[in-house]
Design an enzyme around this catalytic site. Structure first.
Site, mmCIF file in Angstrom:
data_model
loop_
_atom_site.group_PDB
_atom_site.id
_atom_site.type_symbol
_atom_site.label_atom_id
_atom_site.label_comp_id
_atom_site.label_asym_id
_atom_site.label_seq_id
_atom_site.Cartn_x
_atom_site.Cartn_y
_atom_site.Cartn_z
ATOM 1 N N CYS A 1 1.942 1.554 7.882
ATOM 2 C CA CYS A 1 2.730 0.548 8.586
ATOM 3 C C CYS A 1 1.839 -0.263 9.524
ATOM 4 O O CYS A 1 0.804 0.229 9.986
ATOM 5 C CB CYS A 1 3.856 1.211 9.375
ATOM 6 N N PRO A 2 2.215 -1.495 9.798
ATOM 7 C CA PRO A 2 1.437 -2.308 10.739
ATOM 8 C C PRO A 2 1.600 -1.791 12.158
ATOM 9 O O PRO A 2 2.603 -1.136 12.495
ATOM 10 C CB PRO A 2 2.033 -3.706 10.585
ATOM 11 N N ASP B 1 -8.696 7.783 8.517
ATOM 12 C CA ASP B 1 -9.720 6.771 8.280
ATOM 13 C C ASP B 1 -9.804 5.791 9.440
ATOM 14 O O ASP B 1 -10.665 4.921 9.450
ATOM 15 C CB ASP B 1 -9.426 6.007 6.983
ATOM 16 N N ILE C 1 0.836 -1.204 0.000
ATOM 17 C CA ILE C 1 0.000 0.000 0.000
ATOM 18 C C ILE C 1 0.869 1.252 0.000
ATOM 19 O O ILE C 1 0.585 2.211 -0.731
ATOM 20 C CB ILE C 1 -0.958 -0.012 1.207
ATOM 21 N N SER D 1 -3.984 3.483 8.144
ATOM 22 C CA SER D 1 -3.360 2.247 8.608
ATOM 23 C C SER D 1 -4.013 1.746 9.893
ATOM 24 O O SER D 1 -4.973 0.983 9.840
ATOM 25 C CB SER D 1 -1.858 2.474 8.800
ATOM 26 N N ARG D 2 -3.531 2.198 11.044
ATOM 27 C CA ARG D 2 -4.094 1.813 12.334
ATOM 28 C C ARG D 2 -4.131 3.037 13.241
ATOM 29 O O ARG D 2 -3.143 3.770 13.357
ATOM 30 C CB ARG D 2 -3.267 0.694 12.990
ATOM 31 N N GLU E 1 -12.696 1.980 17.762
ATOM 32 C CA GLU E 1 -13.688 2.058 16.681
ATOM 33 C C GLU E 1 -14.899 1.196 17.001
ATOM 34 O O GLU E 1 -14.727 -0.001 17.264
ATOM 35 C CB GLU E 1 -13.048 1.611 15.360
ATOM 36 N N HIS F 1 -13.378 4.284 8.772
ATOM 37 C CA HIS F 1 -12.615 3.078 8.441
ATOM 38 C C HIS F 1 -13.166 2.412 7.168
ATOM 39 O O HIS F 1 -13.526 1.225 7.161
ATOM 40 C CB HIS F 1 -12.639 2.083 9.597
#
Length: 316
Positions: A206-207, A259, A159, A234-235, A264, A283
């Protein structure tokens, strides 16, 4: 017949996809949503559980003796205690790389909303602003041209690289950061402080890991240009949300487009919900029909391969 339970099928398939291929693989029960206190009862007889965002911690896994496969219908699998699953001999699989194009596209949708404010201007026209305007054209906020600006990308996976290609197509310069430089990268590597200091837009790809939780904090925000913006598809926990909200509200940086959030759905008191110049979408970067169809297809492949004794896309 193998019992298969989908814990939270609605976001993956709100009705425009089909579960039929999975139904051919076992006795399927699909729940649109599953609350924590419903999890054990619903999954107690299942050999295979498919989950998107319903977590399976060690305590839950310990109460599901029939469970053999947890299929995550997403790429990220931080909702699963993988170590606890492995100790019980449970395979955990995910769906890698399904959302590359959709997430990169949404990253730029967010970026373009920051720079062009299409939504704000369209709402103004709909409310009669243009009809009442004394001029043939008007702007509610400054618009920004992307050509020549610098995009800093944190994370250089599929991504991140696709986002970089789109940025370059807009005539932007690209910097990227990962903990180690990548061979044959088509953009220059920069340290995190340099990337944050030099970039006009910073996009996170990134994770989430324990070591990078909250890494976007006062220290890194403090080196950013006042005209710079942060984008996160991402997160949510990658960002210290209070630090970012404070920076936005004090005009320390120009904007943010997100996002994802740390929780959440978010609680009403999340500071970013009321922060200045902060665009938030729920999201949805991953949720195009095309991307969800790929998730469904790979999930079918994951289940079928497991039943044949040759599991694929294992993360456990």
């Amino acid at each position: 017949m193998t019992k298969i339970v989908v814990t939270d099928g609605y976001t993956l398939n709100p009705g425009d996809l089909s579960w039929k291929q999975i139904e051919t693989l076992g006795e399927l029960t699909v729940y649109d949503r599953t609350k924590p206190d419903e999890l054990i009862d619903r999954c107690k007889d299942a050999a295979i559980v498919l989950t998107n965002k319903v977590p399976f911690n060690a305590a839950a896994i310990d109460q599901l003796p029939n469970l053999k496969l947890i299929g995550v219908t997403a790429t990220g699998y931080n909702i699963i205690d993988v170590q606890a699953a492995a100790q019980k001999g449970i395979v955990v699989s995910n769906v890698p790389a399904y959302g590359t194009d959709s997430v990169a596209q949404h990253s730029f949708a967010l970026l373009l909303e920051l720079t062009n404010q299409v939504g704000k201007h369209a709402a103004s026209v709909a409310a009669g602003g243009w009809v009442k305007s004394p001029d043939f054209s008007y702007q509610l906020s400054p618009l920004t041209e992307l050509a020549g600006k610098t995009m800093g990308i944190v994370g250089w996976g599929n991504i991140g690289q696709q986002t970089a290609r789109i940025a370059q197509a807009f005539g932007m310069k690209v910097l990227y950061y990962t903990p180690s430089k990548k061979e044959n990268a088509f953009a220059p590597w920069a340290s995190l402080p340099d990337l944050f200091a030099k970039s006009d837009f910073i996009s996170l790809h990134c994770p989430l890991k324990p070591e990078n939780t909250g890494f976007v904090n006062n220290e890194l925000i403090g080196v950013m240009k006042p005209s710079a913006c942060i984008i996160n598809t991402s997160r949510g926990p990658l960002i210290n949300e209070q630090h970012l909200a404070d920076a936005l509200n004090s005009n320390r940086i120009a904007g943010a487009a997100l996002d994802v959030l740390s929780t959440e759905p978010p609680p009403a008191d999340n500071p970013l919900l009321s922060a200045k110049n902060c665009i938030i979408t729920p999201h949805i970067a991953w949720i195009s029909k095309e991307a969800r169809q790929r998730v469904m297809e790979v999930t079918v492949e994951n289940v079928a391969a497991f039943l044949k004794g040759a599991p694929v896309n294992k993360v456990s």
